[in-house]
Motif scaffolding. Structure first.
Motif, PDB file in Angstrom:
ATOM      1  N   VAL A  40       3.577  -3.117  12.919  1.00 63.16           N
ATOM      2  CA  VAL A  40       2.569  -2.769  12.639  1.00 63.16           C
ATOM      3  C   VAL A  40       1.994  -1.863  13.825  1.00 63.16           C
ATOM      4  N   ASP A  41       2.374  -2.760  14.953  1.00 62.03           N
ATOM      5  CA  ASP A  41       1.815  -2.014  15.933  1.00 62.03           C
ATOM      6  C   ASP A  41       2.285  -1.031  16.509  1.00 62.03           C
ATOM      7  N   ALA A  42       3.752  -0.395  15.937  1.00 61.05           N
ATOM      8  CA  ALA A  42       4.194   0.385  16.343  1.00 61.05           C
ATOM      9  C   ALA A  42       3.894   1.986  15.954  1.00 61.05           C
ATOM     10  N   PHE A  43       3.450   1.467  14.316  1.00 56.82           N
ATOM     11  CA  PHE A  43       2.838   2.342  13.608  1.00 56.82           C
ATOM     12  C   PHE A  43       1.905   2.830  13.694  1.00 56.82           C
ATOM     13  N   SER A  44       0.383   1.676  14.026  1.00 56.31           N
ATOM     14  CA  SER A  44       0.000   2.064  14.712  1.00 56.31           C
ATOM     15  C   SER A  44      -0.548   2.894  15.922  1.00 56.31           C
ATOM     16  N   ALA A  45       0.085   2.684  16.892  1.00 59.04           N
ATOM     17  CA  ALA A  45       0.770   3.038  18.144  1.00 59.04           C
ATOM     18  C   ALA A  45       0.882   5.097  17.653  1.00 59.04           C
ATOM     19  N   LEU A  46       1.367   5.474  15.862  1.00 64.23           N
ATOM     20  CA  LEU A  46       1.411   7.035  16.535  1.00 64.23           C
ATOM     21  C   LEU A  46       0.233   7.043  15.300  1.00 64.23           C
ATOM     22  N   GLY A  47      -0.995   6.104  15.393  1.00 68.06           N
ATOM     23  CA  GLY A  47      -1.668   7.045  14.494  1.00 68.06           C
ATOM     24  C   GLY A  47      -1.773   7.346  13.038  1.00 68.06           C
ATOM     25  N   VAL A  48      -0.377   6.078  12.601  1.00 69.70           N
ATOM     26  CA  VAL A  48       0.274   5.978  11.346  1.00 69.70           C
ATOM     27  C   VAL A  48      -0.896   4.918  10.256  1.00 69.70           C
ATOM     28  N   PRO A  49      -1.795   6.088   9.203  1.00 65.06           N
ATOM     29  CA  PRO A  49      -1.716   4.479   8.632  1.00 65.06           C
ATOM     30  C   PRO A  49      -0.807   3.726   7.857  1.00 65.06           C
ATOM     31  N   VAL A  50      -0.657   2.456   7.779  1.00 66.09           N
ATOM     32  CA  VAL A  50      -0.146   1.386   7.179  1.00 66.09           C
ATOM     33  C   VAL A  50      -0.808   0.652   5.911  1.00 66.09           C
ATOM     34  N   CYS A  51      -0.003   0.817   4.662  1.00 66.10           N
ATOM     35  CA  CYS A  51      -0.537  -0.038   4.248  1.00 66.10           C
ATOM     36  C   CYS A  51       0.242  -1.255   3.389  1.00 66.10           C
ATOM     37  N   ARG A  52      -0.036  -2.293   2.074  1.00 67.70           N
ATOM     38  CA  ARG A  52       1.262  -3.021   1.490  1.00 67.70           C
ATOM     39  C   ARG A  52       0.844  -2.878   0.197  1.00 67.70           C
ATOM     40  N   MET A  53       2.464  -2.957  -0.378  1.00 62.69           N
ATOM     41  CA  MET A  53       2.401  -3.395  -1.906  1.00 62.69           C
ATOM     42  C   MET A  53       3.158  -4.245  -2.215  1.00 62.69           C
ATOM     43  N   PRO A  54       2.651  -5.424  -3.025  1.00 63.22           N
ATOM     44  CA  PRO A  54       3.038  -5.924  -2.940  1.00 63.22           C
ATOM     45  C   PRO A  54       4.538  -6.613  -3.372  1.00 63.22           C
ATOM     46  N   PHE A  55       5.251  -7.543  -3.674  1.00 66.53           N
ATOM     47  CA  PHE A  55       6.798  -7.510  -3.961  1.00 66.53           C
ATOM     48  C   PHE A  55       6.992  -7.641  -5.706  1.00 66.53           C
ATOM     49  N   GLU A  56       7.633  -6.581  -6.070  1.00 64.27           N
ATOM     50  CA  GLU A  56       7.638  -6.245  -7.490  1.00 64.27           C
ATOM     51  C   GLU A  56       8.981  -6.284  -7.863  1.00 64.27           C
ATOM     52  N   PRO A  57       8.537  -7.796  -8.945  1.00 66.29           N
ATOM     53  CA  PRO A  57      10.738  -8.178  -9.226  1.00 66.29           C
ATOM     54  C   PRO A  57      10.638  -7.218  -9.932  1.00 66.29           C
ATOM     55  N   LEU A  58      10.521  -6.195 -10.922  1.00 63.48           N
ATOM     56  CA  LEU A  58      11.095  -5.156 -11.272  1.00 63.48           C
ATOM     57  C   LEU A  58      11.720  -3.695 -10.130  1.00 63.48           C
ATOM     58  N   PHE A  59      11.414  -4.299  -9.144  1.00 70.30           N
ATOM     59  CA  PHE A  59      11.504  -2.770  -8.009  1.00 70.30           C
ATOM     60  C   PHE A  59      12.624  -3.147  -8.045  1.00 70.30           C
ATOM     61  N   ALA A  60      12.694  -4.298  -7.584  1.00 69.97           N
ATOM     62  CA  ALA A  60      13.910  -5.440  -7.127  1.00 69.97           C
ATOM     63  C   ALA A  60      15.184  -5.695  -7.852  1.00 69.97           C
ATOM     64  N   SER A  61      15.038  -5.578  -9.428  1.00 67.71           N
ATOM     65  CA  SER A  61      16.067  -6.003 -10.237  1.00 67.71           C
ATOM     66  C   SER A  61      16.463  -4.853 -10.927  1.00 67.71           C
ATOM     67  N   GLY A  62      16.637  -3.869 -10.243  1.00 69.67           N
ATOM     68  CA  GLY A  62      17.584  -2.614 -10.635  1.00 69.67           C
ATOM     69  C   GLY A  62      17.020  -1.663 -11.878  1.00 69.67           C
ATOM     70  N   GLU A  63      15.881  -2.178 -12.690  1.00 64.71           N
ATOM     71  CA  GLU A  63      16.056  -1.893 -14.608  1.00 64.71           C
ATOM     72  C   GLU A  63      15.644  -0.819 -13.782  1.00 64.71           C
ATOM     73  N   ARG A  64      15.103  -0.157 -15.159  1.00 66.82           N
ATOM     74  CA  ARG A  64      14.446   1.292 -15.379  1.00 66.82           C
ATOM     75  C   ARG A  64      13.337   0.816 -15.416  1.00 66.82           C
ATOM     76  N   ILE A  65      12.574   1.708 -14.785  1.00 67.56           N
ATOM     77  CA  ILE A  65      10.821   1.752 -14.332  1.00 67.56           C
ATOM     78  C   ILE A  65      10.237   2.027 -14.910  1.00 67.56           C
ATOM     79  N   ALA A  66       9.425   1.535 -15.780  1.00 67.72           N
ATOM     80  CA  ALA A  66       7.675   1.953 -16.938  1.00 67.72           C
ATOM     81  C   ALA A  66       6.782   1.045 -16.171  1.00 67.72           C
ATOM     82  N   LEU A  67       5.808   1.892 -16.176  1.00 66.92           N
ATOM     83  CA  LEU A  67       4.704   1.839 -15.312  1.00 66.92           C
ATOM     84  C   LEU A  67       3.665   0.395 -16.157  1.00 66.92           C
TER      85      LEU A  67
END
Length: 474
Positions: free
Chosen positions: A420-447
């Motif tokens: 976060v410190d390295a990205f902030s030093a470049l002036g780039v905003p940082v967001c966070r995405m919570p852990f999503e089991p469907l992303f990690a499972s490799g299955e097809r993605i439906a919203l």
């Protein structure tokens, strides 16, 4: 989950007042009915709140004689408890107690008479006797004509020289769903669902922030608007996040407004992660062969033949299938030109090589770049290399780049502060995405199958990207 507290005050033999101090909502009046006693009405009210909360409810039960502390569970069971905090002592004066006049409850059912109501005849008015006519003539003076209702002597035929009133002052104010719609989330949302209320959400609540994000997503976009997901490290979540963000944007902007384009190398998982896989002939090779990029009169229905509609309304087009060569710079630019004429926004999923011609085109053509970064040291270092490459290819787009830190089971917390410190030093905003089991499972993605926390984070990310695109044009 915070335990909800309900303050119930018995105000008479047939009425009570319920207050929810933690929820900051107006009080609710409870009243006994002909067939149900006041205690039964209060018990049903408390049980419904416990069911809506799906947890126990702490109750402060006040009567004219004493105060009891109860805990009501969702199954309707109530048990006494000790107060968690001391309560202030309220003393009623004798005058106030004596002044209260409580009417006794009705002993039986109330019967309304069905006979018609007879009205008494209204007597005729008595007129004064007529006077005898006078014999001498009387002079009648005509009243002076009023000047208020007179027309002008000459009609007005010239142009109107005075300013007309502003008509917008007479129009009704605009409806603001973000402020007027009842709450659907949190304690207020559960109370609205259980009790049929219409409580508005708090101004600083998560629901109001999400409503504001949804309004920002619907803003007008610049021509050729494009969001690119990039990171030279593979396996960081570019593909599932690009597919999901395109669906989140289409959910609020409407169907046939967003297209997600696969620019990855051969062997990528894009076609295996979308909810609706493409049919034969729905890929970039078929699209480029069937449509001339220089033609400006291609109907949208012809372009739609090469796209695959997803459940939330976005379209996808996969990369080369069974071809060893990746897209050239000219082919990628032709795809962007064709899709840009028929869609408001293009979301691209890039491969892992910054030397690829399609990668170079995506960075140069994008309004916003999103870099997913798991909390692993190798992924953070690769993200820094990606930012350096972006600065070399197109420095101005670095100001519209967002780093998204994704949570996962293999996270290294000590990496987060350094990254976060390295990205902030470049002036780039940082967001966070919570852990999503469907992303990690490799299955097809439906919203619709994503966790609510992931859906909310995608909504905020989409609003952030739109803000950066609109801000670049402004």
């Amino acid at each position: 989950m915070t335990t909800l507290t309900v303050d119930v005050e018995i105000t008479s033999k047939t009425t009570a007042r319920a207050t929810l101090p933690d929820a900051d909502v107006p009080h609710m009046d409870l009243e006994a009915t002909e067939n149900r006693s006041l205690s039964a009405v209060v018990h049903e009210f408390l049980t419904s709140i416990a069911k809506g909360q799906d947890s126990d409810v702490e109750v402060v039960y006040r009567t004219g004689r004493d105060t009891k502390f109860l805990t009501v569970s969702p199954d309707g069971k109530a048990k006494e408890r000790t107060p968690s905090t001391p309560l202030p002592i309220v003393r009623n004066t004798p005058e106030t107690a004596a002044a209260e006049n409580v009417s006794p409850p009705l002993a039986g059912p109330v019967v309304v008479a069905a006979e018609p109501i007879e009205y008494e005849a209204v007597p005729e008015p008595v007129h004064a006797p007529a006077q005898a006519p006078r014999t001498e003539p009387q002079s009648v003076v005509a009243p002076a004509p009023s000047t208020a209702a007179q027309w002008p002597a000459e009609p007005v035929t010239g142009p109107v020289s005075v300013p007309l009133p502003v008509l917008s002052q007479l129009s009704a104010p605009r409806a603001n769903p973000a402020e007027s719609d009842p709450a659907r989330l949190g304690v207020r949302g559960r109370l609205n669902a259980v009790l049929g209320l219409k409580l508005a959400p708090k101004s600083d609540s998560l629901e109001m922030r999400l409503r504001g994000a949804q309004t920002r997503i619907e803003r007008a976009l610049p021509e050729g608007a494009m969001i690119t997901f990039a990171n030279v490290k593979g396996g960081v979540g570019k593909t599932p996040m690009s597919i999901s963000l395109a669906e989140a944007l289409a959910e609020h902007r409407g169907p046939a407004t967003v297209t997600c384009l696969d620019l990855g190398e051969v062997g990528g998982s894009f076609a295996d992660r979308v909810a609706v896989p493409p049919a034969a002939g729905q890929d970039v090779v078929s699209l480029l062969a069937g449509i001339d990029p220089a033609a400006t009169d291609v109907p949208p229905s012809r372009v739609a033949r090469f796209l695959t509609r997803q459940p939330a309304g976005s379209d996808i087009v996969t990369g080369r299938v069974g071809v060893d060569a990746t897209l050239t710079y000219k082919e990628a630019a032709a795809l962007g030109m064709i899709l840009g004429r028929h869609r408001d926004l293009l979301v691209t999923d890039t491969g892992n090589s910054s030397l690829s011609a399609s990668w170079q085109w995506a960075i140069r053509a994008s309004h916003v770049v999103v870099i997913p970064v798991p909390l692993r040291r190798d992924a953070a270092v690769a993200a820094q290399r990606t930012l350096s490459t972006i600065a070399a290819v197109r420095p101005d787009v670095l100001a519209r780049t967002v780093v998204v830190i994704t949570d996962g089971p293999g996270d290294a917390p000590m990496v987060e502060a350094e990254a976060v410190d390295a990205f902030s030093a470049l002036g780039v905003p940082v967001c966070r995405m919570p852990f999503e089991p469907l992303f990690a499972s490799g299955e097809r993605i439906a919203l619709s199958q994503l966790r609510s926390e992931t859906h909310d984070a995608l909504t905020v990310l989409a609003a952030t990207a739109v803000d950066l695109m609109v801000g670049a044009v402004d």
